[in-house]
Scaffold this active site. Structure first.
Site, PDB file in Angstrom:
ATOM      1  N   HIS A  53       0.841  -1.207   0.000  1.00 44.64           N
ATOM      2  CA  HIS A  53       0.000   0.000   0.000  1.00 44.64           C
ATOM      3  C   HIS A  53       0.866   1.243   0.000  1.00 44.64           C
ATOM      4  O   HIS A  53       1.389   1.666   1.025  1.00 44.64           O
ATOM      5  CB  HIS A  53      -0.925  -0.011   1.215  1.00 44.64           C
ATOM      6  CG  HIS A  53      -1.825  -1.209   1.269  1.00 44.64           C
ATOM      7  ND1 HIS A  53      -2.739  -1.476   0.275  1.00 44.64           N
ATOM      8  CD2 HIS A  53      -1.931  -2.228   2.147  1.00 44.64           C
ATOM      9  CE1 HIS A  53      -3.377  -2.594   0.558  1.00 44.64           C
ATOM     10  NE2 HIS A  53      -2.903  -3.075   1.675  1.00 44.64           N
ATOM     11  N   PHE A 237     -12.544  -6.055  11.597  1.00 50.29           N
ATOM     12  CA  PHE A 237     -13.145  -4.741  11.797  1.00 50.29           C
ATOM     13  C   PHE A 237     -14.487  -4.688  11.066  1.00 50.29           C
ATOM     14  O   PHE A 237     -14.518  -4.816   9.847  1.00 50.29           O
ATOM     15  CB  PHE A 237     -12.202  -3.657  11.265  1.00 50.29           C
ATOM     16  CG  PHE A 237     -10.749  -4.000  11.461  1.00 50.29           C
ATOM     17  CD1 PHE A 237      -9.891  -4.097  10.368  1.00 50.29           C
ATOM     18  CD2 PHE A 237     -10.250  -4.297  12.716  1.00 50.29           C
ATOM     19  CE1 PHE A 237      -8.556  -4.446  10.537  1.00 50.29           C
ATOM     20  CE2 PHE A 237      -8.911  -4.657  12.889  1.00 50.29           C
ATOM     21  CZ  PHE A 237      -8.068  -4.730  11.798  1.00 50.29           C
ATOM     22  N   ASP A 239     -16.905  -3.475   9.163  1.00 53.02           N
ATOM     23  CA  ASP A 239     -17.178  -2.344   8.260  1.00 53.02           C
ATOM     24  C   ASP A 239     -18.284  -2.722   7.292  1.00 53.02           C
ATOM     25  O   ASP A 239     -19.100  -3.589   7.586  1.00 53.02           O
ATOM     26  CB  ASP A 239     -15.887  -2.010   7.504  1.00 53.02           C
ATOM     27  CG  ASP A 239     -15.598  -3.045   6.426  1.00 53.02           C
ATOM     28  OD1 ASP A 239     -15.272  -2.670   5.305  1.00 53.02           O
ATOM     29  OD2 ASP A 239     -15.749  -4.244   6.736  1.00 53.02           O
ATOM     30  N   ASP A 314      -8.438 -10.147   7.917  1.00 52.33           N
ATOM     31  CA  ASP A 314      -9.272  -8.993   7.575  1.00 52.33           C
ATOM     32  C   ASP A 314      -8.599  -8.155   6.491  1.00 52.33           C
ATOM     33  O   ASP A 314      -9.191  -7.850   5.455  1.00 52.33           O
ATOM     34  CB  ASP A 314      -9.523  -8.150   8.821  1.00 52.33           C
ATOM     35  CG  ASP A 314     -10.321  -6.914   8.512  1.00 52.33           C
ATOM     36  OD1 ASP A 314      -9.802  -6.020   7.792  1.00 52.33           O
ATOM     37  OD2 ASP A 314     -11.475  -6.826   8.924  1.00 52.33           O
ATOM     38  N   TYR A 315      -7.346  -7.772   6.728  1.00 48.60           N
ATOM     39  CA  TYR A 315      -6.616  -6.962   5.731  1.00 48.60           C
ATOM     40  C   TYR A 315      -6.655  -7.638   4.364  1.00 48.60           C
ATOM     41  O   TYR A 315      -6.913  -7.013   3.343  1.00 48.60           O
ATOM     42  CB  TYR A 315      -5.152  -6.808   6.133  1.00 48.60           C
ATOM     43  CG  TYR A 315      -4.814  -5.806   7.202  1.00 48.60           C
ATOM     44  CD1 TYR A 315      -3.582  -5.889   7.838  1.00 48.60           C
ATOM     45  CD2 TYR A 315      -5.664  -4.761   7.571  1.00 48.60           C
ATOM     46  CE1 TYR A 315      -3.203  -4.970   8.815  1.00 48.60           C
ATOM     47  CE2 TYR A 315      -5.296  -3.840   8.542  1.00 48.60           C
ATOM     48  CZ  TYR A 315      -4.067  -3.955   9.160  1.00 48.60           C
ATOM     49  OH  TYR A 315      -3.677  -3.048  10.135  1.00 48.60           O
ATOM     50  N   ASP A 319      -8.564  -6.171   1.048  1.00 50.33           N
ATOM     51  CA  ASP A 319      -7.846  -5.910  -0.217  1.00 50.33           C
ATOM     52  C   ASP A 319      -8.496  -6.715  -1.343  1.00 50.33           C
ATOM     53  O   ASP A 319      -8.705  -6.218  -2.448  1.00 50.33           O
ATOM     54  CB  ASP A 319      -6.363  -6.287  -0.097  1.00 50.33           C
ATOM     55  CG  ASP A 319      -5.576  -5.263   0.725  1.00 50.33           C
ATOM     56  OD1 ASP A 319      -4.523  -5.625   1.263  1.00 50.33           O
ATOM     57  OD2 ASP A 319      -6.040  -4.100   0.851  1.00 50.33           O
TER      58      ASP A 319
HETATM   59  N1  LIG Z   1     -12.584  -4.463   7.666  1.00 54.81           N
HETATM   60  C1  LIG Z   1     -11.814  -3.477   7.179  1.00 54.81           C
HETATM   61  N2  LIG Z   1     -12.381  -2.291   6.890  1.00 54.81           N
HETATM   62  C2  LIG Z   1     -11.567  -1.332   6.394  1.00 54.81           C
HETATM   63  C3  LIG Z   1     -10.208  -1.496   6.194  1.00 54.81           C
HETATM   64  C4  LIG Z   1      -9.741  -0.268   5.656  1.00 54.81           C
HETATM   65  C5  LIG Z   1      -8.372   0.080   5.221  1.00 54.81           C
HETATM   66  N3  LIG Z   1      -7.468  -0.259   6.237  1.00 54.81           N
HETATM   67  C6  LIG Z   1      -6.324  -1.004   5.899  1.00 54.81           C
HETATM   68  C7  LIG Z   1      -6.264  -1.431   4.510  1.00 54.81           C
HETATM   69  C8  LIG Z   1      -5.146  -1.069   3.948  1.00 54.81           C
HETATM   70  C9  LIG Z   1      -4.318  -0.350   4.880  1.00 54.81           C
HETATM   71  O1  LIG Z   1      -3.253  -1.157   5.164  1.00 54.81           O
HETATM   72  C10 LIG Z   1      -5.158  -0.146   6.112  1.00 54.81           C
HETATM   73  O2  LIG Z   1      -4.567  -0.626   7.264  1.00 54.81           O
HETATM   74  C11 LIG Z   1     -10.814   0.591   5.575  1.00 54.81           C
HETATM   75  N4  LIG Z   1     -11.885  -0.083   6.012  1.00 54.81           N
HETATM   76  C12 LIG Z   1     -13.283   0.320   5.995  1.00 54.81           C
HETATM   77  O3  LIG Z   1     -13.770  -0.046   4.708  1.00 54.81           O
HETATM   78  C13 LIG Z   1     -14.726   0.916   4.279  1.00 54.81           C
HETATM   79  C14 LIG Z   1     -14.128   1.634   3.070  1.00 54.81           C
HETATM   80  O4  LIG Z   1     -14.138   0.713   1.991  1.00 54.81           O
HETATM   81  P1  LIG Z   1     -14.035   1.322   0.501  1.00 54.81           P
HETATM   82  O5  LIG Z   1     -15.292   2.191   0.335  1.00 54.81           O
HETATM   83  O6  LIG Z   1     -14.007   0.086  -0.371  1.00 54.81           O
HETATM   84  O7  LIG Z   1     -12.752   2.124   0.443  1.00 54.81           O
HETATM   85  C15 LIG Z   1     -14.920   1.867   5.452  1.00 54.81           C
HETATM   86  O8  LIG Z   1     -15.899   1.338   6.315  1.00 54.81           O
HETATM   87  C16 LIG Z   1     -13.563   1.788   6.135  1.00 54.81           C
HETATM   88  O9  LIG Z   1     -13.637   2.145   7.501  1.00 54.81           O
HETATM   89  C17 LIG Z   1      -9.633  -2.753   6.513  1.00 54.81           C
HETATM   90  O10 LIG Z   1      -8.436  -3.011   6.384  1.00 54.81           O
HETATM   91  N5  LIG Z   1     -10.486  -3.701   6.993  1.00 54.81           N
END
Ligand SMILES: Nc1nc2c(c(CN[C@H]3C=C[C@H](O)[C@@H]3O)cn2[C@@H]2O[C@H](COP(=O)(O)O)[C@@H](O)[C@H]2O)c(=O)[nH]1
Length: 341
Positions: A53, A237, A239, A314-315, A319
Site C-alpha cells: 500500500h 473490523f 465495516d 481482515d486486511y 484488499d
Molecule cells: N474491515 C476493514 N475495513 C476497512 C479497512 C480499511 C483500510 N485499512 C487497511 C487497509 C489497507 C491499509 O493497510 C489499512 O490498514 C478501511 N476499512 C473500511 O472499509 C470501508 C471503506 O471501503 P471502501 O469504500 O471500499 O474504500 C470503510 O468502512 C472503512 O472504515 C480494513 O483493512 N479492513
C-alpha cells in the site's frame, strides 16, 4: 466502557440469535482453503501493510503513528449513493476512491505543508480548511465532511489535553497490550465508541478502535512500542466491505427479505437489528475462518512465517474486496451512514 460485551462476545451472541444473516459452514471452509496457500506468502504478512500500500507511511516513527491516528479517526463512511458518482482524489498521478481517497488527501495536505497529522493543528482546524484538505477531484465531496470536522476538533483537543498531543503517548500508556490500548482509545475519544444494543444486551464492535490498534501494530512493524503481547485478541473490523466479500465468497448468507432490501439500496440505520446482525455475523465468521485455517495449517503442516490472526485475514479480505469490485456486484454492501465505520 463497562457493562458492554467485548466485540468477540458480542459477535458470538449475535450469530447465535441472528434471524436474517447466517454463517455457512461450507463457505467458511472454502474461504479457509482459499487462504491456505497464502499463509506463507507476502499477502498474509504484517509487512504487506507497507509493501502493498503505497499511501501508507514507510517509517515506523512518531510521525507515522500520528498519521495512523488521524487517518483512523476519519476512517468511516466513504460509500456514495451512486458508485459512478463518487469522491475521487488524484495524488501523484493516481486516482483514489473510498478509504484510499482519505489517505491520498492526507498525504496531499502534508505535501502542501498543511500539518494535518498534528493535534495542535486539527484541534482548531476550521470547516473551510477541512473542506479544502479533503477536497474531491469530482463534484462529489467526501461524505460527512461536517462530522469529520467536528471529530477532528474534538479528538485533537483530547489528544492535547490527555496525551501531550501525540498518539504515541497513548500507545505507551497501554503497556504493550492491544486490549488496554483499545479500551484507552474508546474511553478517551467519544467518536470511537462504536456500541449499541441487541436482544437487550449492550454490545460493542469498536471497529475504528480495533483497526487503529491493528494499524499501530502494522506501522510499528510489531516491534518496540508496537510489540503487543495480545494482538491476536483483536478481531476483524466490522465495516461495510467485509460482509459483502464474505457473502460473495459464500461464507455469509442473507435472508430473502434482507437481500431484497440490499439490492434495492435501502439504508439501514446504525444499531438497526439487521445492520447489527450483518456486522456481528461477519465478525464471528472471520473468527471461524481463522480457527478453520489454523486447523488446516496444522493438518497440512504448512509452515507460516508469522502468526495468522484475524487482523491479517481482515486486511487480506478487504484488499480482495477492493480488487474484486465487479465480481461482487451481485451482493451489494449494506448502506449505513455513520461515523463508526
Ligand atoms: N474491515 C476493514 N475495513 C476497512 C479497512 C480499511 C483500510 N485499512 C487497511 C487497509 C489497507 C491499509 O493497510 C489499512 O490498514 C478501511 N476499512 C473500511 O472499509 C470501508 C471503506 O471501503 P471502501 O469504500 O471500499 O474504500 C470503510 O468502512 C472503512 O472504515 C480494513 O483493512 N479492513
Amino acid at each position: 466502557m463497562d457493562g458492554f460485551l467485548t466485540p468477540r462476545e458480542s459477535a458470538k451472541f449475535i450469530a447465535e440469535n441472528s434471524r436474517d444473516v447466517f454463517i455457512d459452514g461450507g463457505g467458511v471452509r472454502r474461504v479457509a482453503e482459499l487462504l491456505l496457500p497464502k499463509v506463507s506468502g507476502p499477502e498474509l504478512s504484517l509487512a504487506s501493510w507497507k509493501t502493498l500500500h503505497e499511501l501508507n507511511p514507510k517509517a515506523a516513527d512518531e510521525a507515522a503513528v500520528n498519521w495512523v491516528f488521524v487517518t483512523d479517526t476519519l476512517n468511516f463512511s466513504f460509500w456514495s449513493e451512486h458508485d459512478e458518482h463518487k469522491c475521487l482524489v488524484r495524488y501523484r498521478g493516481r486516482t483514489y476512491s473510498g478509504f484510499w481517497s482519505l489517505c491520498a488527501a492526507i498525504n496531499r495536505a502534508l505535501d502542501e505543508g498543511i500539518p494535518i497529522t498534528s493535534a495542535s493543528y486539527y484541534a482548531t482546524v476550521t470547516l473551510d480548511q477541512v473542506q479544502h484538505i479533503l477536497r474531491s477531484d469530482t463534484d462529489v465531496p467526501m461524505p460527512l465532511i461536517e462530522e469529520r470536522h467536528r471529530i477532528l476538533n474534538e479528538t485533537g483537543k483530547i489528544l492535547l489535553e490527555k496525551f501531550e498531543g501525540s498518539f504515541l503517548n497513548c500507545v505507551r500508556k497501554s503497556e504493550k497490550s492491544a486490549q488496554k490500548l483499545m479500551h484507552l482509545v474508546v474511553e478517551s475519544f467519544p467518536s470511537y465508541r462504536d456500541v449499541t444494543q441487541f436482544e437487550g444486551k449492550k454490545i460493542s464492535f469498536y471497529k475504528r478502535a480495533q483497526i487503529l490498534v491493528a494499524d499501530t501494530w502494522s506501522v510499528l512493524e510489531g516491534k518496540g512500542d508496537g510489540c503487543f503481547n495480545d494482538i491476536s485478541t483483536i478481531t476483524m473490523f466490522a465495516d461495510y466491505r467485509l460482509p459483502q466479500v464474505l457473502a460473495h465468497l459464500g461464507a455469509l448468507k442473507y435472508s430473502d427479505e434482507l437481500l431484497e432490501k440490499l439490492l434495492k439500496g435501502k439504508m439501514l440505520s446504525y444499531g438497526n437489528r439487521q445492520e447489527v446482525e450483518i456486522r456481528g455475523c461477519s465478525l464471528w465468521c472471520i473468527e471461524l475462518i481463522r480457527d478453520c485455517l489454523l486447523e488446516l495449517i496444522e493438518k497440512k503442516g504448512e509452515k507460516n512465517s508469522g502468526e495468522i490472526n484475524s487482523i491479517l485475514l481482515d486486511y487480506y479480505l478487504w484488499d480482495y474486496a477492493r480488487d474484486h469490485r465487479e465480481d461482487m456486484k451481485e451482493i451489494p454492501f449494506h448502506r449505513t451512514r455513520c461515523i463508526y465505520y
